[in-house]
Scaffold this active site. Structure first.
Site, PDB file in Angstrom:
ATOM      1  N   GLY A 502       1.035  -1.383   0.293  1.00  0.00           N
ATOM      2  CA  GLY A 502      -0.088   0.000   0.076  1.00  0.00           C
ATOM      3  C   GLY A 502       0.658   1.388  -0.370  1.00  0.00           C
ATOM      4  O   GLY A 502       1.685   1.181   0.389  1.00  0.00           O
ATOM      5  N   VAL A 509       3.671   1.390   2.311  1.00  0.00           N
ATOM      6  CA  VAL A 509       4.105   0.235   3.138  1.00  0.00           C
ATOM      7  C   VAL A 509       4.281  -1.017   2.656  1.00  0.00           C
ATOM      8  O   VAL A 509       3.892  -1.874   1.649  1.00  0.00           O
ATOM      9  CB  VAL A 509       2.310   0.025   3.929  1.00  0.00           C
ATOM     10  CG1 VAL A 509       2.097  -0.866   4.572  1.00  0.00           C
ATOM     11  CG2 VAL A 509       1.500   1.402   4.020  1.00  0.00           C
ATOM     12  N   LYS A 523       6.099   0.481   7.265  1.00  0.00           N
ATOM     13  CA  LYS A 523       5.536   1.158   7.181  1.00  0.00           C
ATOM     14  C   LYS A 523       6.771   2.594   6.879  1.00  0.00           C
ATOM     15  O   LYS A 523       7.740   3.364   7.563  1.00  0.00           O
ATOM     16  CB  LYS A 523       4.713   2.238   8.120  1.00  0.00           C
ATOM     17  CG  LYS A 523       3.739   3.506   7.730  1.00  0.00           C
ATOM     18  CD  LYS A 523       2.902   3.684   8.033  1.00  0.00           C
ATOM     19  CE  LYS A 523       2.364   4.659   6.563  1.00  0.00           C
ATOM     20  NZ  LYS A 523       0.853   4.375   7.098  1.00  0.00           N
ATOM     21  N   ASP A 620      -6.857  11.955   9.706  1.00  0.00           N
ATOM     22  CA  ASP A 620      -7.013  11.192   8.056  1.00  0.00           C
ATOM     23  C   ASP A 620      -7.929   9.649   8.631  1.00  0.00           C
ATOM     24  O   ASP A 620      -7.541   8.900   7.944  1.00  0.00           O
ATOM     25  CB  ASP A 620      -5.363  11.088   8.342  1.00  0.00           C
ATOM     26  CG  ASP A 620      -6.162  10.909   6.652  1.00  0.00           C
ATOM     27  OD1 ASP A 620      -6.939  10.808   5.927  1.00  0.00           O
ATOM     28  OD2 ASP A 620      -4.973   9.794   5.694  1.00  0.00           O
TER      29      ASP A 620
END
Ligand SMILES: *[C@@H]1O[C@H](CO)[C@@H](O)[C@H](O)[C@H]1NC(C)=O
Ligand SMILES: *[C@@H]1O[C@H](CO)[C@@H](O)[C@H](O)[C@H]1NC(C)=O
Ligand SMILES: *[C@@H]1O[C@H](CO)[C@@H](O)[C@H](O)[C@H]1NC(C)=O
Ligand SMILES: *[C@@H]1O[C@H](CO)[C@@H](O)[C@H](O)[C@H]1NC(C)=O
Ligand SMILES: *[C@@H]1O[C@H](CO)[C@@H](O)[C@H](O)[C@H]1NC(C)=O
Ligand SMILES: *[C@@H]1O[C@H](CO)[C@@H](O)[C@H](O)[C@H]1NC(C)=O
Ligand SMILES: *[C@@H]1O[C@H](CO)[C@@H](O)[C@H](O)[C@H]1NC(C)=O
Ligand SMILES: *[C@@H]1O[C@H](CO)[C@@H](O)[C@H](O)[C@H]1NC(C)=O
Length: 811
Positions: A502, A509, A523, A620
């Site tokens: 991702g 990630v 990450k 977020d």
């Protein structure tokens, strides 16, 4: 001993002064300070005064509710000004308020003389005067003031020419007759109206045998059952609490500002909860769009002319001044005129009209054709396939359109033959084309809007100081494993492309496997975090202390040179968006799972906001940041990022890290103000997305140009929120739909425009987990207009991002 107990009880009762006494006989009187109390202790009757005055009024109020909530007033226009006054039954068998000189300043004026009259305050809140005969001689329920209680009638007694209606108080401290009234209008077919003096403010729409055509939006969760009695003798409406639950306390109030409200008493919070308010929205305001127009909250401009009509004052119309309404484009020709059929309307008001209940629709049609000033017609009763006839003449007033309610009643509107074919023929195609054009226009418009928004953000961000994330504890006593870069490189195959799972706003990630075989998510943060290594490590240690089953677990970190890397537990089932927005995969998430996911996210967020030592605002929250484990338990990821990446210190970075369009609250997106309530907004969006399987942004619907929030809001207002539910899930049934409905309502409460209206996460968790708790009526959501820019990325468009940085450097 027992004697002592008896006296004790007796004294106790005396001291509490609550000897339930609900009856008063002739020759007795009630002086100021004394009251009657209904048998179940719900209501109390006596003299009261309001805040500002020494005036005394005789009235009924709820005994155990503070502040005092008055439901009926006898002498509203003739207050008692001295405390020597009394309430009594006079010699002629009436009840009266006598002043200090024994002059009646108010009386019941009942004409029948009787023997042995008594006054009783019933448990329903009705004060009755009765004698040995069966019926009441007089009852307060027949003379309502501003409040209706369950069982009270509103409407007309046609036999005796008597009407029941509510009248407002002048203001909250003055019960005298105010300007507003609410009652039944039977000029034509019955309808309820709210009047300001004699001006209509609101009407319910006419009764069509099943419902009032403008009141289709009554909520499924409404706790009231409305009972309409419409026959030759009586046109009335009463309501009772669903299930006749006498422990539920409700009332309907016409307030001093002319709004009709329905309340329920919440015993837990000791507050009145507003369950319904009329008028609900601008289309409920009488004739909001002027004559010959349609009011429709589902279209962005609200008002449109009826088919074949055009604005009388186009310039005024273009600046949303609807006063003048619309006029025919082409004059009627009479014989060659055509009729078009329009569905889903609150039918026009009864101004110039004829009603004939025994005509068929066909007869209605020919009757209307015969008279050139007849402009429209409709069935008057929709039962059994429709019957009866309403003819309207000249201009049409106060028409509104519902987009989602199947109203089985059509308006047939007269048009000159040149105004085209009947609506179901070619017109559909035309509409499509104009819709496409609209769409393009809206896209262009929203593109401009988006650009302006970015500029706004730049300006605001540079001026803003963030205060929400407080410092919290700063102890370094946690054993947070420090991974070295080599280990991570080998676990992720040197950050190989095939390991990438991702790309978030903060960097890519990767999936990895340690030498011990443990699966991890790695990450790799963008390099320019603008924070020193030591501070960064301190932050990571703090964040790592946040432990909750609905937060992704931070296993460790790696800080080496420019590299800042976070190591998380690996979540095998990807993220929520992977499921809910995919046609096939969404079927894997049944309702129970979805409801549980929403509850768990709420708990995780509550922990971040309140229960953890850091009090973190996520900023977020979105479907792609909700990860799922093997059992589909959701875990919030990317929490604490704002802290980690020094978002507080460097505005430019905050800029890039800020949330995602479609999830951002108005005050955050426009003013840069963020708080726990902006997270609540994002959570609300997430809830509605999870229930509907649709993205907020990029949402498309044939009949309007709003986003998912707007769509949900329209459905809610039109009383069909269940339409929002993702169709075709296997475990759909009535019980689940009730739960989903509650969830949708909570979602709508979370996305309300004003942060102060939105509930806190602890309230959300409570509302979601206790199925009988009361929910407020949501107000208009923020940002419900459409914007059609694609949104699958986390950050702003490249150019503007560069602009941000540049402008900051230039300063
Ligand atoms: C009346 O006064 C009380 C106490 O001062 C106050 O709490 C209440 O809000 C007032 N009520 C109205 C209707 O003004
Ligand atoms: C009672 O009402 C009468 C008539 O309005 C008035 O003349 C009289 O002064 C009042 N008495 C008191 C004590 O207010
Ligand atoms: C009711 O009428 C009065 C007087 O015309 C006006 O001042 C007031 O604004 C009206 N109220 C509403 C809600 O329109
Ligand atoms: C509720 O109670 C009222 C009064 O006791 C009664 O007339 C009515 O039929 C009841 N309604 C239901 C649904 O039981
Ligand atoms: C709206 O239009 C009417 C009629 O054209 C005009 O009289 C009125 O002043 C306008 N209102 C505003 C606020 O411009
Ligand atoms: C209503 O319509 C019926 C059938 O067309 C007609 O016989 C009757 O006279 C009409 N009633 C009135 C009051 O016009
Ligand atoms: C048409 O109907 C209106 C309203 O009922 C009436 O005043 C008028 O006389 C009628 N005209 C004709 C030609 O029947
Ligand atoms: C649609 O138009 C055709 C001719 O174009 C006509 O024959 C037909 O009756 C129309 N349909 C309706 C429902 O009016």
């Amino acid at each position: 001993m027992s004697l002592l107990l008896f006296f004790c009880t007796f004294l106790f009762l005396l001291s509490k002064n609550t000897i339930a006494n609900d009856i008063m006989v002739q020759k007795e009187h009630l002086s100021v300070g004394k009251t009657l109390v209904s048998s179940g202790q719900t209501f109390e009757f006596g003299f009261f005064s309001t805040n500002n005055t020494k005036n005394l009024y005789l009235g009924i109020w709820f005994k155990n509710i503070t502040p005092i909530t008055v439901v009926w007033v006898a002498n509203r226009n003739h207050p008692l000004t001295d405390s020597a006054g009394v309430f009594t039954i006079t010699d002629d068998g009436n009840i009266a308020v006598l002043n200090g000189s024994k002059i009646a300043i108010w009386s019941s004026k009942s004409s029948r003389s009787v023997g042995n009259p008594v006054v009783q305050l019933l448990e329903s809140g009705n004060l009755v005067l009765k004698d040995d005969s069966a019926s009441y001689l007089w009852q307060s329920f027949d003379y309502p003031t501003d409040t209706r209680l369950p069982g009270m009638k509103l409407g007309l007694d046609l036999k005796n020419g008597f009407s029941w209606y509510l009248t407002s108080w002048k203001n909250v401290n003055d019960p005298s007759l105010g300007d507003y009234s609410y009652g039944m209008d039977i000029t034509g077919l019955p309808q309820f109206v709210i009047l300001n003096a004699s001006t209509k403010q609101f009407r319910s729409g006419v009764w069509n045998g099943v419902l009032y055509t403008g009141l289709v939006g009554f909520k499924l969760m409404d706790i009231f059952r409305n009972i309409n009695d419409i026959n030759a003798d009586e046109v009335t409406s009463t309501f009772e609490n669903k299930g006749n639950d006498s422990s539920v306390i409700t009332r309907e109030l016409l307030n001093e500002r002319g709004k009709l409200q329905r309340f329920r008493w919440d015993k837990q919070t000791m507050k009145w909860i507003e369950m319904l308010v009329l008028p609900r929205d601008k289309c409920d305001a009488y004739n909001h769009c002027g004559i010959n127009s349609i009011c429709n909250i589902a279209i962005s401009r609200t008002c449109e002319c009826l088919q074949g009509f055009t604005a009388i004052s186009p310039e005024q119309w273009s600046i949303n001044n609807w006063t003048d309404g619309c006029v025919r484009k082409a004059n009627l020709e009479c014989a060659s005129d055509i009729f078009v059929q329009i569905e889903g309307l609150k039918l026009p008001d009864m101004i110039n009209f004829l009603v004939n209940q025994s005509m068929s629709l066909k007869e209605c049609d020919s009757e209307c054709r015969r008279n050139c000033s007849c402009t429209a017609y409709s069935n008057s009763d929709i039962r059994e396939g429709g019957s009866g006839c309403i003819l309207w003449f000249d201009d049409l007033f106060d028409v509104r359109k519902f987009s989602f309610v199947p109203l089985n009643q059509h308006l047939f509107l007269r048009l000159a033959s040149s105004e085209g074919e009947p609506i179901f023929n070619n017109t559909k195609k035309k509409k499509k084309n104009s819709q496409v054009l609209m769409k393009v226009l809206v896209s262009v418009g929203s593109g401009v809007f988006f650009f302006c928004l970015v500029i706004f953000l730049i300006i605001w961000r540079t001026r803003r100081t963030d205060t929400v994330l407080n410092d919290g504890e700063r102890r370094n006593d946690l054993d947070l494993p420090l991974f070295d870069l080599i280990t991570i490189q080998s676990a992720t195959n040197n950050f190989s492309h095939t390991n990438k799972v991702g790309e978030g706003g903060y960097g890519p990630v990767y999936k990895g496997k340690t030498s011990e075989g443990q699966e991890i998510a790695v990450k790799r943060l963008s390099k320019d975090s603008g924070q020193g290594s030591i501070e960064f490590k301190n932050e990571v240690i703090l964040i790592a202390k946040l432990q909750h089953r609905n937060l992704v677990k931070l296993l460790g970190c790696c800080i080496q040179g420019e590299e800042k890397i976070l190591v998380y537990e690996y979540m095998p089932n990807a993220s929520l968006d992977y499921f809910i927005f995919d046609k096939k995969r969404s079927k894997l998430l049944d309702w129970d799972t979805r409801l549980s996911i929403v509850k768990c996210i709420a708990k995780g967020l509550l922990y971040l906001h309140q229960d953890s030592s850091l009090r973190i605002v996520h900023r977020d929250l979105k479907a792609s940041n909700i990860l799922l484990d093997w059992n589909m338990n959701p875990k919030i990821s990317d929490f604490g990022m704002a802290r980690l990446l020094g978002g507080e210190q460097t505005e430019a970075k905050t800029e890039r890290l800020a949330g995602t369009y479609g999830y951002m609250s108005p005050e955050y997106a426009v003013d840069g103000h963020f708080s726990v309530k902006s997270d609540v907004f994002s959570f609300g969006v997430l809830v509605l997305e999870t229930m509907s399987g649709k993205r907020n942004r990029g949402f498309y619907h044939d009949s309007h140009h709003h986003n998912l929030l707007g769509h949900a809001w329209i459905l809610w207002n039109e009383g069909t929120p269940c339409e929002l539910m993702e169709p075709g899930l296997e475990d759909s049934n009535f019980a689940t739909s009730q739960k989903v409905l509650r969830c949708i309502q909570v979602g709508l409460l979370c996305v309300q425009t004003l942060p102060e209206d939105r509930p806190s996460m602890s309230a959300v968790v409570y509302m979601l987990s206790s199925e009988n708790s009361l929910l407020l009526e949501p107000k208009e959501p923020g940002f419900f207009f459409e914007r059609s820019l694609d949104d699958h990325t986390n950050s702003y468009p490249r150019n503007s991002e560069n602009q941000v940085t540049n402008s900051l450097v230039a300063r």
